[in-house]
Every structure is written in C-alpha cells, then in structure tokens.
Design a protein around this motif. Structure first.
Motif, PDB file in Angstrom:
ATOM      1  N   ASN A  86      32.177  60.698  83.229  1.00  0.00           N
ATOM      2  CA  ASN A  86      32.605  62.102  83.259  1.00  0.00           C
ATOM      3  C   ASN A  86      33.815  62.356  82.365  1.00  0.00           C
ATOM      4  OD1 ASN A  86      30.580  62.827  85.057  1.00  0.00           O
ATOM      5  ND2 ASN A  86      31.863  62.444  86.857  1.00  0.00           N
ATOM      6  N   GLN A  87      34.434  61.281  81.884  1.00  0.00           N
ATOM      7  CA  GLN A  87      35.563  61.414  80.967  1.00  0.00           C
ATOM      8  C   GLN A  87      35.173  61.137  79.517  1.00  0.00           C
ATOM      9  OE1 GLN A  87      35.899  59.100  83.791  1.00  0.00           O
ATOM     10  NE2 GLN A  87      36.348  60.965  84.949  1.00  0.00           N
ATOM     11  N   THR A  88      33.915  60.842  79.260  1.00  0.00           N
ATOM     12  CA  THR A  88      33.451  60.568  77.905  1.00  0.00           C
ATOM     13  C   THR A  88      33.434  61.855  77.094  1.00  0.00           C
ATOM     14  OG1 THR A  88      32.081  58.692  78.597  1.00  0.00           O
ATOM     15  CG2 THR A  88      31.512  59.751  76.513  1.00  0.00           C
ATOM     16  N   SER A  89      34.077  61.843  75.927  1.00  0.00           N
ATOM     17  CA  SER A  89      34.134  63.030  75.069  1.00  0.00           C
ATOM     18  C   SER A  89      33.101  62.942  73.964  1.00  0.00           C
ATOM     19  CB  SER A  89      35.532  63.164  74.446  1.00  0.00           C
ATOM     20  OG  SER A  89      36.498  63.438  75.426  1.00  0.00           O
ATOM     21  N   GLN A  90      32.544  64.081  73.615  1.00  0.00           N
ATOM     22  CA  GLN A  90      31.599  64.174  72.513  1.00  0.00           C
ATOM     23  C   GLN A  90      31.620  65.604  71.976  1.00  0.00           C
ATOM     24  OE1 GLN A  90      27.478  63.879  74.599  1.00  0.00           O
ATOM     25  NE2 GLN A  90      27.402  65.635  73.207  1.00  0.00           N
ATOM     26  N   PRO A  91      31.162  65.809  70.735  1.00  0.00           N
ATOM     27  CA  PRO A  91      31.058  67.181  70.235  1.00  0.00           C
ATOM     28  C   PRO A  91      29.934  67.917  70.958  1.00  0.00           C
ATOM     29  CG  PRO A  91      30.104  65.640  68.661  1.00  0.00           C
ATOM     30  CD  PRO A  91      30.763  64.815  69.732  1.00  0.00           C
ATOM     31  N   ILE A  92      30.077  69.234  71.070  1.00  0.00           N
ATOM     32  CA  ILE A  92      29.097  70.026  71.816  1.00  0.00           C
ATOM     33  C   ILE A  92      28.397  71.058  70.936  1.00  0.00           C
ATOM     34  CG2 ILE A  92      30.158  69.671  74.062  1.00  0.00           C
ATOM     35  CD1 ILE A  92      31.518  72.412  73.762  1.00  0.00           C
ATOM     36  N   GLY A  93      28.437  70.860  69.609  1.00  0.00           N
ATOM     37  CA  GLY A  93      27.724  71.759  68.719  1.00  0.00           C
ATOM     38  C   GLY A  93      28.162  73.200  68.906  1.00  0.00           C
ATOM     39  N   SER A  94      27.202  74.095  68.876  1.00  0.00           N
ATOM     40  CA  SER A  94      27.523  75.524  68.850  1.00  0.00           C
ATOM     41  C   SER A  94      28.024  76.099  70.158  1.00  0.00           C
ATOM     42  CB  SER A  94      26.299  76.312  68.369  1.00  0.00           C
ATOM     43  OG  SER A  94      26.154  76.174  66.977  1.00  0.00           O
ATOM     44  N   ILE A  95      28.048  75.317  71.225  1.00  0.00           N
ATOM     45  CA  ILE A  95      28.764  75.788  72.410  1.00  0.00           C
ATOM     46  C   ILE A  95      30.235  75.997  72.053  1.00  0.00           C
ATOM     47  CG2 ILE A  95      29.449  75.208  74.780  1.00  0.00           C
ATOM     48  CD1 ILE A  95      26.805  73.757  75.105  1.00  0.00           C
ATOM     49  N   SER A  96      30.679  75.338  70.967  1.00  0.00           N
ATOM     50  CA  SER A  96      32.035  75.553  70.455  1.00  0.00           C
ATOM     51  C   SER A  96      32.298  77.018  70.142  1.00  0.00           C
ATOM     52  CB  SER A  96      32.254  74.727  69.185  1.00  0.00           C
ATOM     53  OG  SER A  96      32.055  73.348  69.408  1.00  0.00           O
ATOM     54  N   LYS A  97      31.258  77.771  69.821  1.00  0.00           N
ATOM     55  CA  LYS A  97      31.438  79.192  69.500  1.00  0.00           C
ATOM     56  C   LYS A  97      31.995  79.974  70.676  1.00  0.00           C
ATOM     57  CE  LYS A  97      27.958  79.419  65.830  1.00  0.00           C
ATOM     58  NZ  LYS A  97      27.752  77.969  65.668  1.00  0.00           N
ATOM     59  N   THR A  98      31.772  79.488  71.893  1.00  0.00           N
ATOM     60  CA  THR A  98      32.322  80.205  73.042  1.00  0.00           C
ATOM     61  C   THR A  98      33.840  80.047  73.120  1.00  0.00           C
ATOM     62  OG1 THR A  98      31.967  78.337  74.571  1.00  0.00           O
ATOM     63  CG2 THR A  98      30.157  79.910  74.297  1.00  0.00           C
ATOM     64  N   TYR A 260      39.558  69.487  68.744  1.00  0.00           N
ATOM     65  CA  TYR A 260      38.707  69.556  67.550  1.00  0.00           C
ATOM     66  C   TYR A 260      38.766  68.248  66.764  1.00  0.00           C
ATOM     67  CZ  TYR A 260      38.113  74.559  68.319  1.00  0.00           C
ATOM     68  OH  TYR A 260      37.792  75.780  68.851  1.00  0.00           O
ATOM     69  N   ASN A 261      39.940  67.648  66.676  1.00  0.00           N
ATOM     70  CA  ASN A 261      40.102  66.416  65.920  1.00  0.00           C
ATOM     71  C   ASN A 261      39.884  65.208  66.824  1.00  0.00           C
ATOM     72  OD1 ASN A 261      40.782  67.844  63.600  1.00  0.00           O
ATOM     73  ND2 ASN A 261      42.978  67.798  64.071  1.00  0.00           N
ATOM     74  N   MET A 262      38.974  64.328  66.442  1.00  0.00           N
ATOM     75  CA  MET A 262      38.690  63.150  67.244  1.00  0.00           C
ATOM     76  C   MET A 262      39.912  62.261  67.413  1.00  0.00           C
ATOM     77  SD  MET A 262      34.885  61.894  66.171  1.00  0.00           S
ATOM     78  CE  MET A 262      35.150  62.074  64.401  1.00  0.00           C
ATOM     79  N   GLU A 263      40.770  62.217  66.381  1.00  0.00           N
ATOM     80  CA  GLU A 263      41.924  61.333  66.439  1.00  0.00           C
ATOM     81  C   GLU A 263      42.932  61.749  67.508  1.00  0.00           C
ATOM     82  OE1 GLU A 263      42.476  63.943  62.675  1.00  0.00           O
ATOM     83  OE2 GLU A 263      40.846  62.928  63.737  1.00  0.00           O
ATOM     84  N   GLU A 264      42.793  62.967  68.036  1.00  0.00           N
ATOM     85  CA  GLU A 264      43.679  63.416  69.109  1.00  0.00           C
ATOM     86  C   GLU A 264      43.219  62.926  70.479  1.00  0.00           C
ATOM     87  OE1 GLU A 264      44.325  67.622  68.951  1.00  0.00           O
ATOM     88  OE2 GLU A 264      44.623  67.632  66.779  1.00  0.00           O
ATOM     89  N   LEU A 265      42.039  62.330  70.528  1.00  0.00           N
ATOM     90  CA  LEU A 265      41.472  61.865  71.785  1.00  0.00           C
ATOM     91  C   LEU A 265      41.464  60.342  71.831  1.00  0.00           C
ATOM     92  CD1 LEU A 265      38.454  64.344  71.903  1.00  0.00           C
ATOM     93  CD2 LEU A 265      40.592  64.527  73.194  1.00  0.00           C
ATOM     94  N   ASN A 266      41.407  59.790  73.020  1.00  0.00           N
ATOM     95  CA  ASN A 266      41.337  58.348  73.208  1.00  0.00           C
ATOM     96  C   ASN A 266      40.005  57.834  72.667  1.00  0.00           C
ATOM     97  OD1 ASN A 266      41.148  55.710  74.138  1.00  0.00           O
ATOM     98  ND2 ASN A 266      42.064  56.178  76.128  1.00  0.00           N
ATOM     99  N   SER A 267      40.068  56.976  71.668  1.00  0.00           N
ATOM    100  CA  SER A 267      38.835  56.486  71.040  1.00  0.00           C
ATOM    101  C   SER A 267      37.954  55.728  72.020  1.00  0.00           C
ATOM    102  CB  SER A 267      39.178  55.587  69.846  1.00  0.00           C
ATOM    103  OG  SER A 267      39.931  54.461  70.263  1.00  0.00           O
TER     104      SER A 267
END
Length: 415
Positions: A86-98, A260-267
């Motif tokens: 539940n803590q795994t981060s990933q991009p969410i595509g166009s849901i970003s538009k919200t 937005y930037n992956m480097e801001e998150l825990n790899s």
C-alpha cells in the motif's frame, strides 16, 4: 501499432463505461452474495490477480466517508521479488489530470483568474490558433478539452524520454527506442516544451497542433493542452507548478508519498513498470509532465479520493470552499459535445457520466482507473504496473479491470 500514448485512455474509458452499465457481461463467475466482507473481497481479488498478466496491483474502496478496503497484490519488482504494498508508488497516467483540476480550482479561489479568463491574459506570450487567429481560448476550454489545441501524435511521442543513467540496451528500453522513437535525454522545462509546440518557429510547431473549429464547439482530448492549463497556474501564481501542487494539494491531504519527480520519493518504494512480466521498462519521464506523470501510492491516492468524494457531498473544506468542490464536478459544456459513449459531460477535467464521476490513466507500463458516485457515497480505484498501451496488451488489462470492477461493485452493495 496504435498510438500508445494518447488513445488507450479513451479505450479504457470506453471499457469501464461499458462494464459500469452492463455488469452481467463482466462478472459471470462472481456471486455478489459471496462478497460480504473485506476478507471475501481479498480472496476474490487475489484470484483475479493470480489469473491476470499484472505484475502488481492495488485497490482501495471508499464508502460513506471511510476507506472500507485497501489492499495490494503481487510484485512491485519481479526480479527482486519485492511485493507491491500500500506504500508502493507508481505513476498513474492521466488520473494526474485531476490534480491539475485541483490546482486550477485553487488558483481560481485565490483570485488569480476565472474559468472565463482568456488564456492570453495570463500567458507571457500571446498564443494563437493559426487556423482561427481571432479565436478566444478561455481557461474553461482547456479544462474541458474544447480549446481547439490538439495532440499531434508524432510530436507528443517526442515529449517522452528515457532518463539519463538508465541502461538503454535492455529489451524494455529498446521497445521504447526502436518501437516508438523515444530517446534518452534530459527533461525539457515545461515552458520550453510548450513554447516549442504552440509558438511559430518551435521545433514541434505545426498547423496539425490546432483544430479548425472554434473554442468550445468540439471536444478533442488533449494532454498538451492540459499541461498548458498547469502552466497557466505556474505563470499566474509565480510558483513552479510542482511546488504549487505540493503546497496546496498534497500536503493539506497528508499525501507525503506523492510527487512528480521520482527522485523525491524513496526508491525502495517505487514500482517497476512492465511491458510484460518478463520485460521491465526503464525509468522515463515526460516534458508535458502535468498531464500524466504524478507518482503516488494506494494509501495516498485514497486520501485524495476520499476528499474528492466528501467535497462532492459538500462536506469538505480541506482544499477549497464548497463552491470550489462544486466547480470541479459541475457540467461545464453543452450536452452532446463530449462523445456520448465516453461521458455525458465534463467538469474541470473530471468526466461526468450518469451517476459516476471518473478518470482513467494509461502510459507505458502503468494502467489505472478511478471512479466514484456523483453523490459522493461510494468509489474505488485500481492501480497496476502493467501495460495497456498497445493492442498487444490492452485487452488483458480491460479484462482485469472489468473483473475488479464487478467484484468491488458486489462488495459495495453489501456495505
């Protein structure tokens, strides 16, 4: 092979719209009476996952102002046997538009502009549609995909790029490089990308970037116009868009694992994105990042969805006034402009269809959908690190999404 960056979102919305209307077609093996508890739902979803092509997936279900269910399945990284949590981060595509939608409404409430504002009253350099030079493009046209600003497929491909330092000799990298012409390079600043696309003399400028119809008269889904809307916020406020969203949207909601930037998150908490289970993709980015490149996790996105649902009921003041939330989900264009099979109308980027408010997202290696009832009482989302961006993979994701939708709907009915 179809355009894997633009059209899958439309196909996904079509599919989810269909299963929302005709559940008998997608749940022949699911007995609604058997999904009474979170444990029941976990058992069903685990079976759905096990019989899917998804490396990993996450589901949250919200009803009556509570997160009733939140669970993740499978692998964030297959090669390292790292579970998707539940803590795994990933991009969410166009849901970003919200999130662009939320930023637009926040800037409006702060007095920087309105939906009726001419975008040239905000932009530092006047932008014209060469086919209709006198046309007035307003903020409301950008947020409803009716601006007449189009995504030209070849140019939009060029916005995507493999990040420096990634190994481009891998099979996944070569799929992007050889199959779609995506190169490895540094990210271009948003302002520079938009200038190259919308202004004469730019490397990506073309008459094909513009429609010949007046603003507000036709609907054309546009990623780049979405990022232009984000740039309006950046220009009007004088604050970098990423910083603006973090300060005004993410932090008030406690979304500390979102960026937005992956480097801001825990790899260690980042999901690998996959073409298929044996082919991980390299880390990539998009110059037009606001339209689809926010990274989040199951826990964080549930906080956002919960607030949107409360706002739809007029019961949240976390991000906006009641009028601000109402603006997000209010039909903004005449009926019949959005293709009927997709939705009935458009709010501020949100799609309004019958009793559902929704948005979906698809990019290479990530496929997601999110929706909730117009009354704000129930909703859910599905995140996956699987690909649905070509004809090769989209049906596999659609089948997974349909089964998840049916199972979640059955669970909600019993709560």
């Amino acid at each position: 092979m179809k355009n894997f960056l633009i059209f899958p979102l439309i196909a996904l919305m079509l599919f989810i719209s269909t299963v929302s209307c005709d559940k008998d077609d997608v749940q022949p093996t699911i007995d609604p009476g058997s999904i009474d508890t979170p444990a029941d739902l976990t058992a069903v979803l685990n079976d759905i996952y096990s019989n899917s092509d998804a490396p990993g997936m996450a589901v949250s279900v919200i009803k009556n102002d509570s997160v009733l269910y939140q669970q993740s399945f499978g692998k964030a990284t297959i090669e390292r046997n790292k579970p998707y949590t539940n803590q795994t981060s990933q991009p969410i595509g166009s849901i970003s538009k919200t999130f662009v939608a939320a930023a637009i409404v926040k800037a409006i409430e702060q007095g920087y502009f309105t939906l009726e504002t001419n975008i040239n009253d905000i932009l530092p350099v006047e932008l014209k549609n060469p086919k209709i030079p006198d046309a007035v493009i307003k903020v409301k046209h950008l947020v409803t995909h009716t601006s007449g600003l189009l995504d030209e497929a070849g140019s939009y491909f060029q916005a995507y790029h493999i990040l420096p330092g990634e190994d481009i000799s891998t099979e996944g990298a070569q799929l992007l490089v050889g199959g779609f012409g995506i190169q490895q390079r540094e990210t271009m600043p948003l302002a520079d990308f938009l200038a190259s696309y919308y202004y004469p003399g730019g490397d990506l400028y073309s008459s094909e970037n513009f429609a010949s119809t007046a603003p507000g008269s036709t609907w054309n889904y546009s990623n780049i116009a979405t990022s232009l809307a984000a740039y309006l916020v950046e220009t009007a406020t004088g604050i970098d868009f990423k910083e603006y969203v973090t300060t005004n949207i993410l932090l008030p909601l406690g979304m500390t694992r979102t960026a937005y930037n992956m480097e801001e998150l825990n790899s260690e908490n980042m999901a690998e994105l996959y073409w298929d289970k044996s082919t991980p993709l390299p880390d990539y980015a998009n110059d037009s990042y606001p339209d689809g490149s926010i990274h989040t996790c199951n826990e964080d996105l549930a906080k956002f969805l919960l607030d949107m649902m409360k706002g739809a009921k007029g019961q949240s003041a976390t991000l906006f006034s009641a009028a601000g939330y109402k603006m997000l989900f209010e039909a903004l264009i005449p009926e019949g402009i959005v293709p009927e099979i997709l939705a009935e109308n458009q709010g501020v980027f949100w799609f309004l269809n019958g009793e559902e408010i929704k948005h979906d997202g698809s990019d290479p290696g990530t496929s997601c959908n999110l929706q909730f009832s117009k009354d704000g009482n129930s909703g859910y989302f599905l995140l996956t690190n699987m690909d649905a961006s070509t004809d090769i993979h989209d049906q596999a994701y659609f089948e997974l999404a349909g089964k998840v939708h049916a199972a979640v709907s059955a669970f909600i009915q019993h709560q």
